[in-house]
Design a protein around this motif. Structure first.
Motif: not given
Length: 331
Positions: A89-112
């Motif tokens: 729940n914690t590390e999985g969320t962190k890894n996903l967010l870090d990957a999105i940031l690393e890839l500079q994905m142009p997100l409009k919204r992340f819903v958790f």
């Protein structure tokens, strides 16, 4: 618009996928190799295998994808070891967010998709008051602590990720397995309640959770956290009474036991689970959940800012759920 839904094979996730397709999204369902696709049969679904335990693997798997929206519904509510809550729940969320940031994905919204459980047993002096966003969380379960830690990491990213956090109370409906156990028990002529002090409970039907998720993609303010319920408060016996009615009123024995009895049951349930390697619903987290007396929460911000309008009250939701369980041969 391209949307990624994690936990897509799960109870809530599978309904999110269905609604995203109805809304015309280019819908991507994140699954594991071992994930069941029983409720993901629509030919329009795009599947992507994601390993949330590794940031490096996520970067590799997500490379080349620019998602407009990410709904992070993956997670676990029961584990044999408390470390697994935080790993998933914690590390999985962190890894996903870090990957999105690393890839500079142009997100409009992340819903958790988080949980009311992050607040634990607060405001338990009668008359009970609603839990509000301004209250200080005091989670009393490993599940709640792992979800809160994920929230805090997301919050630490600030404006780097445009996010909204949703905190549903007890979610029920077709395909759900934990509340189903209560229906199964009642069909087998027994109902078990715990504690003699008044218990105020809240619920939210799965379609209303999905409604809020879709609204949160474009509405509401970045960084906000919204509670979700059906807007009503019920007593501890209401849910089982409604199930009993829908099952045709079979004869039953209703037992109300003191808290210490539940403590013994869940202690041995946890021990047996670890001995057998099978996750059981009767565990230490369940003890703290069942003894909690106040589950009221303030959904007015979700109504005002998201346009959230809960449509399914408990009586109708239980009726729909029991009908589905019967049709599927669960009951």
């Amino acid at each position: 618009m391209k949307i990624l839904i994690t936990g897509a094979s799960g109870f809530i996730g599978s309904f999110i996928v269905e609604e995203a397709l109805k809304k015309g999204f280019d819908t991507w369902a994140a699954v594991r190799k071992s994930s069941s696709k029983k409720y993901l049969k629509d030919e329009r679904i795009n599947f992507i295998e994601l390993n949330l335990s590794s940031k490096a693997k996520l970067i590799e798997q997500l490379r080349g994808h620019d998602f407009d929206y990410v709904v992070h519904a993956a997670g676990v509510t029961k584990c044999l070891n408390k470390q697994d809550f935080h790993r998933i729940n914690t590390e999985g969320t962190k890894n996903l967010l870090d990957a999105i940031l690393e890839l500079q994905m142009p997100l409009k919204r992340f819903v958790f998709v988080s949980s009311l459980s992050i607040f634990g047993a607060i405001k338990e002096q009668q008359p009970y008051d609603e839990i509000r966003e301004t209250d200080t969380p005091r989670p009393n379960t490993e599940y709640g602590r792992s979800k809160l830690a994920a929230e805090k990491y997301l919050e630490s990213l600030g404006s780097r990720v445009p996010y909204i956090i949703l905190r549903p109370t007890g979610v029920y409906g077709p395909r759900e397995k934990d509340y189903f156990m209560m229906a199964k028990s009642i069909k087998q002529h027994s109902d078990f309640a715990v504690g003699y002090k008044r218990q105020d409970i809240t619920f939210v039907y799965v379609s209303d959770v999905v409604q809020a998720i879709i609204l949160a993609l474009d509405k509401g303010n970045n960084g906000r956290k919204y509670f979700l319920s059906d807007g009503e408060v019920y007593q501890s016996t209401t849910f089982s009474d409604l199930i009993h009615e829908e099952l045709g009123r079979p004869w039953w024995i209703r037992i109300t036991a003191p808290i210490w009895v539940l403590r013994i049951i869940t202690f041995f349930g946890e021990y047996i689970g670890r001995m057998t390697g099978k996750v059981t619903a009767l565990n230490n987290d369940k003890f703290n959940i069942l003894r909690q007396r106040n589950w009221r929460c303030d959904i007015q911000p979700a109504i005002n800012e998201l346009g959230y309008k809960p449509t399914v009250k408990l009586a109708e939701g239980v009726s729909r759920s029991i009908k589905w369980y019967k049709e599927q041969g669960w009951l």
